[in-house]
Scaffold this motif. Structure first.
Motif, mmCIF file in Angstrom:
data_model
loop_
_atom_site.group_PDB
_atom_site.id
_atom_site.type_symbol
_atom_site.label_atom_id
_atom_site.label_comp_id
_atom_site.label_asym_id
_atom_site.label_seq_id
_atom_site.Cartn_x
_atom_site.Cartn_y
_atom_site.Cartn_z
ATOM 1 N N THR A 184 6.582 -36.332 -49.224
ATOM 2 C CA THR A 184 7.009 -37.610 -48.658
ATOM 3 C C THR A 184 5.799 -38.486 -48.342
ATOM 4 O O THR A 184 5.810 -39.696 -48.597
ATOM 5 C CB THR A 184 7.845 -37.387 -47.387
ATOM 6 N N ILE A 185 4.739 -37.873 -47.801
ATOM 7 C CA ILE A 185 3.502 -38.622 -47.552
ATOM 8 C C ILE A 185 2.954 -39.169 -48.866
ATOM 9 O O ILE A 185 2.547 -40.335 -48.957
ATOM 10 C CB ILE A 185 2.456 -37.731 -46.857
ATOM 11 N N LEU A 193 4.624 -39.821 -51.562
ATOM 12 C CA LEU A 193 5.538 -40.867 -52.017
ATOM 13 C C LEU A 193 5.270 -42.183 -51.302
ATOM 14 O O LEU A 193 5.211 -43.248 -51.928
ATOM 15 C CB LEU A 193 6.982 -40.421 -51.790
ATOM 16 N N VAL A 194 5.094 -42.128 -49.991
ATOM 17 C CA VAL A 194 4.809 -43.338 -49.208
ATOM 18 C C VAL A 194 3.493 -43.973 -49.659
ATOM 19 O O VAL A 194 3.394 -45.200 -49.815
ATOM 20 C CB VAL A 194 4.764 -43.003 -47.702
ATOM 21 N N LEU A 195 2.476 -43.142 -49.888
ATOM 22 C CA LEU A 195 1.186 -43.656 -50.347
ATOM 23 C C LEU A 195 1.297 -44.273 -51.741
ATOM 24 O O LEU A 195 0.687 -45.302 -52.033
ATOM 25 C CB LEU A 195 0.138 -42.539 -50.348
ATOM 26 N N ILE A 206 3.969 -45.699 -53.062
ATOM 27 C CA ILE A 206 4.659 -46.990 -52.923
ATOM 28 C C ILE A 206 3.710 -48.033 -52.335
ATOM 29 O O ILE A 206 3.685 -49.200 -52.774
ATOM 30 C CB ILE A 206 5.914 -46.833 -52.041
ATOM 31 N N THR A 207 2.901 -47.626 -51.356
ATOM 32 C CA THR A 207 1.931 -48.542 -50.755
ATOM 33 C C THR A 207 0.925 -49.028 -51.793
ATOM 34 O O THR A 207 0.576 -50.211 -51.842
ATOM 35 C CB THR A 207 1.189 -47.855 -49.590
ATOM 36 N N TYR A 244 9.468 -33.707 -56.511
ATOM 37 C CA TYR A 244 9.965 -34.135 -55.200
ATOM 38 C C TYR A 244 11.448 -33.790 -55.031
ATOM 39 O O TYR A 244 11.850 -33.229 -54.018
ATOM 40 C CB TYR A 244 9.744 -35.638 -55.020
#
Length: 340
Positions: free
Chosen positions: A206-207, A209-211, A213-214, A249
């Motif tokens: 999840t981390i 994935l967030v990175l 997207i960022t 994922y």
């Protein structure tokens, strides 16, 4: 413990998947490592020379990094491919057990796949480290330039090593003599350890994935007024995130979700074991995504295999299309300069 006909057929199906993806994935991962090791230009495709002859990282809309160490991302990518090779190879004995219907006790299974579990844990964290590496390049360019390469790589690879070692040691400490239907990481680990492994992987993923997207948002907003370089990077990131979401994922998230929803017994074993399909795609897809999105790797691959007639023909076609594209791009740039 006897198997029903449905269970045995399911085992044969899973074993066939393992054999297929081993052929497909080992070829791809080995080619990526070989091409990266033998083709220097692949390690420096984001690098241009300045007037002093020094290497400068050149990505439009992002800071230029003089002295950028061009080998670091390549080292991390090769570490990921090597981990995937180990994971694929260790699935083969499991396929043999599935074809024969042999089942092992956990204290027989776990020692046999402990190296596999180490690398399956490591590869998840390496993907996170690769994403963090891009962040450091973009937001901490001075730090990236000043720290020595070996210290940086040691730090990047120590994190996966510590996490993987913790899971493996805990797994050895909690082994029992329960018979496991499939000798794979989710079932080879004691249930408590397996639950921690899947849950911690969901957090790590999840981390990541967030990175991801960022990064896409950063490149999108920085690339609005820029030329093709930034847009190409953004497109590659989009493809990477899609494959990441729909393979590794979703596989780990589903495994953790099945346990959280209260599935137990043969039903849980059946559902978790069939998630290997998504995991095998994750182990196998990296090289093929790279040659799809990267003309440099595609050309190097076709050149390396030009002894095969079809690859030789494709290489000639690719060279012609590359020249045409380069000419068109040059004309476009000249037109823009003349109109300005």
């Amino acid at each position: 413990m006897g198997l029903t006909t449905l269970q045995f057929l399911n085992q044969i199906f899973i074993a066939s998947e393992i054999v297929f993806f081993n052929i497909f994935g080992l070829f791809g991962n080995a080619n990526f490592i070989f091409l990266t090791a033998t083709k220097t230009k692949l390690k420096s495709k984001s690098c241009k020379k300045d007037i002093t002859g020094d290497c400068v990282l050149f990505t439009e809309g992002l800071p230029a990094l003089k002295g950028y160490r061009i080998f670091i991302p390549a080292y991390l990518q090769c570490a990921l491919c090597f981990s995937h090779i180990i994971c694929l190879l260790f699935e083969l004995p499991n396929a043999g057990l599935l074809f024969t219907g042999i089942q092992l006790k956990r204290n027989e299974c776990f020692p046999a796949i402990s190296i596999y579990i180490f690398f399956i844990c490591a590869q998840a964290v390496i993907i996170l480290m690769m994403t963090i590496d891009i962040f450091i390049i973009i937001f901490l360019p001075t730090f990236y330039q000043t720290i020595s390469t070996w210290k940086y790589l040691t730090g990047m690879l120590t994190v996966p090593g510590v996490y993987s070692s913790t899971i493996v040691i805990w797994g050895f400490m909690t082994m029992d003599d329960e018979v496991v239907m499939f000798c794979n990481p989710p079932l080879g680990l004691y249930p408590t350890v397996s639950r921690f492994w899947t849950f911690s992987n969901v957090i790590i993923n999840t981390i990541t994935l967030v990175l991801f997207i960022t990064l896409i948002l950063v490149f999108y907003y920085k690339g609005k007024k820029q030329k093709s370089d930034t847009r190409k990077i953004m497109k590659r990131l989009k493809v990477s995130i899609l494959f990441f979401i729909f393979t590794w994922y979703i596989g780990l998230l589903a495994a953790d979700l099945f346990v959280a929803l209260g599935f137990t017994g043969p039903t849980l074993v059946f559902m978790m074991s069939n998630l290997v399909f998504f995991v095998l795609i994750s182990y196998s897809q990296f090289f093929y995504v790279v040659i799809w999105r990267s003309p440099e790797y595609r050309n190097a691959f076709l050149e390396a295999w030009s002894c095969i007639p079809c690859c030789k023909i494709l290489k000639e076609r690719h060279s012609k299309s590359t020249k045409i594209s380069a000419t068109a791009h040059s004309h476009q740039q000249n037109s823009m300069m003349s109109s300005a």
